[in-house]
Design a protein around this motif. Structure first.
Motif, mmCIF file in Angstrom:
data_model
loop_
_atom_site.group_PDB
_atom_site.id
_atom_site.type_symbol
_atom_site.label_atom_id
_atom_site.label_comp_id
_atom_site.label_asym_id
_atom_site.label_seq_id
_atom_site.Cartn_x
_atom_site.Cartn_y
_atom_site.Cartn_z
ATOM 1 N N ALA A 92 -1.259 1.253 -3.484
ATOM 2 C CA ALA A 92 -0.462 0.258 -2.752
ATOM 3 C C ALA A 92 -1.256 -1.027 -2.584
ATOM 4 O O ALA A 92 -0.744 -2.139 -2.803
ATOM 5 C CB ALA A 92 -0.051 0.814 -1.388
ATOM 6 N N ILE A 93 -2.508 -0.896 -2.195
ATOM 7 C CA ILE A 93 -3.365 -2.070 -2.008
ATOM 8 C C ILE A 93 -3.585 -2.786 -3.336
ATOM 9 O O ILE A 93 -3.470 -4.020 -3.425
ATOM 10 C CB ILE A 93 -4.701 -1.655 -1.367
ATOM 11 N N ALA A 94 -3.851 -2.023 -4.392
ATOM 12 C CA ALA A 94 -4.072 -2.621 -5.716
ATOM 13 C C ALA A 94 -2.819 -3.322 -6.214
ATOM 14 O O ALA A 94 -2.890 -4.401 -6.820
ATOM 15 C CB ALA A 94 -4.515 -1.546 -6.709
ATOM 16 N N ALA A 95 -1.659 -2.742 -5.965
ATOM 17 C CA ALA A 95 -0.406 -3.359 -6.402
ATOM 18 C C ALA A 95 -0.217 -4.720 -5.742
ATOM 19 O O ALA A 95 0.206 -5.691 -6.386
ATOM 20 C CB ALA A 95 0.777 -2.441 -6.078
ATOM 21 N N MET A 96 -0.532 -4.798 -4.463
ATOM 22 C CA MET A 96 -0.426 -6.083 -3.763
ATOM 23 C C MET A 96 -1.445 -7.083 -4.296
ATOM 24 O O MET A 96 -1.146 -8.276 -4.450
ATOM 25 C CB MET A 96 -0.588 -5.868 -2.260
ATOM 26 N N GLU A 97 -2.622 -6.613 -4.601
ATOM 27 C CA GLU A 97 -3.658 -7.489 -5.153
ATOM 28 C C GLU A 97 -3.269 -8.034 -6.522
ATOM 29 O O GLU A 97 -3.725 -9.112 -6.915
ATOM 30 C CB GLU A 97 -4.983 -6.733 -5.263
ATOM 31 N N HIS A 98 -2.416 -7.296 -7.232
ATOM 32 C CA HIS A 98 -2.025 -7.701 -8.584
ATOM 33 C C HIS A 98 -0.607 -8.273 -8.652
ATOM 34 O O HIS A 98 0.001 -8.310 -9.720
ATOM 35 C CB HIS A 98 -2.184 -6.522 -9.546
ATOM 36 N N GLY A 99 -0.085 -8.732 -7.519
ATOM 37 C CA GLY A 99 1.112 -9.563 -7.572
ATOM 38 C C GLY A 99 2.418 -8.968 -7.113
ATOM 39 O O GLY A 99 3.458 -9.638 -7.199
ATOM 40 N N ALA A 100 2.440 -7.730 -6.627
ATOM 41 C CA ALA A 100 3.696 -7.163 -6.125
ATOM 42 C C ALA A 100 4.241 -8.030 -4.993
ATOM 43 O O ALA A 100 3.487 -8.505 -4.135
ATOM 44 C CB ALA A 100 3.486 -5.737 -5.638
ATOM 45 N N ASP A 101 5.550 -8.250 -4.989
ATOM 46 C CA ASP A 101 6.181 -9.059 -3.949
ATOM 47 C C ASP A 101 6.566 -8.219 -2.735
ATOM 48 O O ASP A 101 6.898 -8.758 -1.673
ATOM 49 C CB ASP A 101 7.447 -9.730 -4.503
ATOM 50 N N LYS A 102 6.525 -6.918 -2.906
ATOM 51 C CA LYS A 102 6.907 -5.984 -1.847
ATOM 52 C C LYS A 102 6.432 -4.610 -2.287
ATOM 53 O O LYS A 102 6.312 -4.345 -3.498
ATOM 54 C CB LYS A 102 8.434 -6.013 -1.687
ATOM 55 N N ILE A 103 6.153 -3.742 -1.342
ATOM 56 C CA ILE A 103 5.792 -2.380 -1.716
ATOM 57 C C ILE A 103 6.747 -1.399 -1.055
ATOM 58 O O ILE A 103 7.256 -1.645 0.038
ATOM 59 C CB ILE A 103 4.338 -2.020 -1.347
ATOM 60 N N ARG A 104 6.987 -0.303 -1.747
ATOM 61 C CA ARG A 104 7.838 0.756 -1.223
ATOM 62 C C ARG A 104 6.945 1.966 -0.975
ATOM 63 O O ARG A 104 6.303 2.461 -1.913
ATOM 64 C CB ARG A 104 8.934 1.091 -2.210
ATOM 65 N N ILE A 105 6.896 2.413 0.269
ATOM 66 C CA ILE A 105 6.103 3.587 0.606
ATOM 67 C C ILE A 105 6.892 4.496 1.535
ATOM 68 O O ILE A 105 7.830 4.054 2.202
ATOM 69 C CB ILE A 105 4.762 3.229 1.295
ATOM 70 N N ASN A 106 6.509 5.765 1.554
ATOM 71 C CA ASN A 106 6.925 6.689 2.603
ATOM 72 C C ASN A 106 5.648 6.988 3.377
ATOM 73 O O ASN A 106 4.778 7.714 2.871
ATOM 74 C CB ASN A 106 7.520 7.968 2.019
ATOM 75 N N PRO A 107 5.475 6.401 4.562
ATOM 76 C CA PRO A 107 4.222 6.602 5.304
ATOM 77 C C PRO A 107 3.854 8.071 5.482
ATOM 78 O O PRO A 107 2.672 8.413 5.570
ATOM 79 C CB PRO A 107 4.525 5.941 6.660
ATOM 80 N N GLY A 108 4.875 8.928 5.457
ATOM 81 C CA GLY A 108 4.617 10.347 5.636
ATOM 82 C C GLY A 108 3.818 10.971 4.516
ATOM 83 O O GLY A 108 3.143 11.984 4.721
ATOM 84 N N ASN A 109 3.897 10.391 3.307
ATOM 85 C CA ASN A 109 3.114 10.975 2.218
ATOM 86 C C ASN A 109 1.920 10.120 1.811
ATOM 87 O O ASN A 109 1.249 10.403 0.816
ATOM 88 C CB ASN A 109 4.000 11.321 1.001
ATOM 89 N N ILE A 110 1.643 9.063 2.585
ATOM 90 C CA ILE A 110 0.459 8.242 2.324
ATOM 91 C C ILE A 110 -0.798 8.906 2.890
ATOM 92 O O ILE A 110 -1.886 8.790 2.343
ATOM 93 C CB ILE A 110 0.634 6.824 2.914
ATOM 94 N N GLY A 111 -0.631 9.624 4.000
ATOM 95 C CA GLY A 111 -1.787 10.344 4.540
ATOM 96 C C GLY A 111 -2.141 9.930 5.951
ATOM 97 O O GLY A 111 -1.266 9.714 6.798
ATOM 98 N N THR A 112 -3.416 9.777 6.214
ATOM 99 C CA THR A 112 -3.908 9.530 7.568
ATOM 100 C C THR A 112 -3.491 8.165 8.104
ATOM 101 O O THR A 112 -3.114 7.271 7.341
ATOM 102 C CB THR A 112 -5.440 9.606 7.588
ATOM 103 N N LYS A 113 -3.589 8.040 9.413
ATOM 104 C CA LYS A 113 -3.264 6.775 10.068
ATOM 105 C C LYS A 113 -4.148 5.650 9.539
ATOM 106 O O LYS A 113 -3.692 4.515 9.364
ATOM 107 C CB LYS A 113 -3.449 6.915 11.583
ATOM 108 N N GLU A 114 -5.412 5.968 9.249
ATOM 109 C CA GLU A 114 -6.348 4.957 8.743
ATOM 110 C C GLU A 114 -5.897 4.424 7.377
ATOM 111 O O GLU A 114 -6.014 3.226 7.087
ATOM 112 C CB GLU A 114 -7.752 5.552 8.643
ATOM 113 N N ARG A 115 -5.373 5.309 6.548
ATOM 114 C CA ARG A 115 -4.918 4.889 5.220
ATOM 115 C C ARG A 115 -3.657 4.028 5.323
ATOM 116 O O ARG A 115 -3.521 3.030 4.602
ATOM 117 C CB ARG A 115 -4.671 6.113 4.341
ATOM 118 N N ILE A 116 -2.763 4.424 6.205
ATOM 119 C CA ILE A 116 -1.565 3.602 6.414
ATOM 120 C C ILE A 116 -1.962 2.239 6.967
ATOM 121 O O ILE A 116 -1.422 1.202 6.552
ATOM 122 C CB ILE A 116 -0.583 4.319 7.367
#
Length: 355
Positions: A92-116
């Protein structure tokens, strides 16, 4: 046709060069089915979808190579790009660094609070919106137990819990997506969440199926949702070429009176009087008119007996016969042409259209 649908108020969110929410037009979205790592193939598909009417495109980002490819993909397209992320917050972070205008995530499968938090911080730094997605198939076990199964109420609670967790991290540029393959559950979930939040909603019936069944389920579900003024972006999810998604979305929006423009093709059912390949002709006409920027109704009729009368409500129509066909304008026979010239004659009239 005037649009009589009163839109629900939602926050305005910028996605690249587009703005959704706040009463802005409902935008059509689709998703590439190329390998995102294949820059040339992905750009070619996005350009084709854009020409057909796609206004926001989503790309899967399953690998770091895919995330890095977004930089080059962005150079070849003109519509906002949404990066679809599952599980790995670093993508997700890399996608934003490389030009994504928006990201789609499900916070539930991203992992820990620190990662979110790391993902949220990266979005906040760039002022990029986050689409919070919840599907009925991924509903948390505790919510399934709480509601006695997968329910609309559980889907809404799951989505709003995830929204609040991101708000608690200091960010509110959010778009919500709640989807189910159960049409009525999906409709109810949208009705419930529209009363509880002002965030823009991306609407669709997920895993709806093939072109036939998927179009029927999507038309019914999206029709019920959109007709209540709910929704800011829309995707018709089909097990098919993404071009079919764009075609269907445009028809749904036009049928509801939400969007004007484009040629509407109407055609009669086949019957014993039909003496031409009406099914093939109607499909040819629908494909042929897709690139003509007129706001007209075109009728395709199977015989010259009832053709002129049945086509009288259309701006222009054609009626086929054995070896010949008619061009009909406003219910009146305009000219007779050879059967093999019918399609070309119709296109000529449309390209030189004047009232």
């Amino acid at each position: 046709m005037e649009n009589q649908i009163t839109r629900k108020h939602t926050h305005e969110i910028r996605i690249g060069n587009k703005v959704i929410g706040g009463g802005n037009p409902i935008l059509i979205q689709s998703m590439t089915n190329t390998r995102t790592e294949d820059v040339k193939g992905t750009v070619a598909q996005i350009q084709k979808l854009t020409a057909a009417g796609c206004e926001i495109i989503r790309c899967a980002v399953p690998t770091m190579e895919a995330a890095e490819a977004l930089s080059d993909i962005k150079k070849g397209i003109t519509i906002p790009l949404v990066a679809d992320i599952h599980f790995d917050y670093r993508l997700a972070i890399a996608a934003m660094e490389h030009g994504a205008d928006k990201i789609r995530i499900n916070p539930g499968n991203i992992g820990t609070k620190e990662r979110i938090q790391a993902v949220v911080d990266a979005a906040k730094e760039r002022e990029l919106p986050i689409r919070v997605g919840v599907n009925s198939g991924s509903l948390e076990k505790e919510l399934v137990e709480k509601y006695g199964g997968v329910t609309a109420e559980g889907i809404v609670e799951s989505a709003l819990d995830k929204v609040r967790s991101i708000e608690d991290m200091g960010y509110d540029k959010l778009v919500i997506s709640i989807k189910s393959s159960d049409v009525m559950m999906c409709v109810k979930a949208h009705e419930l969440i529209a009363e509880k939040t002002d965030y823009p909603l991306h609407v669709g019936i997920t895993e709806s199926g093939t072109v036939t069944s998927g179009n029927i389920k999507s038309a019914m579900g999206l029709g019920m949702i959109l007709s209540q003024g709910i929704g800011d972006t829309v995707r018709v999810s089909l097990t098919a070429d993404p071009m079919e998604e764009i075609k269907s979305a445009k028809i749904i929006l036009r049928t509801l009176g939400i969007r004007r423009g484009g040629i509407e093709v109407v055609s009669c059912p086949t019957c014993g009087r039909t003496q031409i390949d009406l099914i093939g002709l109607a499909n040819q006409v629908e494909n042929m008119v897709s690139d003509i920027p007129l706001n007209l109704k075109v009728a395709v009729m199977g015989c010259v007996v009832n053709g002129p009368g049945e086509a009288k409500e259309a701006d222009i129509g054609i009626a086929g016969g054995v070896g010949e066909g008619l061009i009909i304008k406003h219910g009146e026979i305009y000219k007779k042409v050879k059967e093999e010239e019918l399609l070309a004659a119709l296109r000529y009239e449309l390209l030189h259209w004047s009232e």
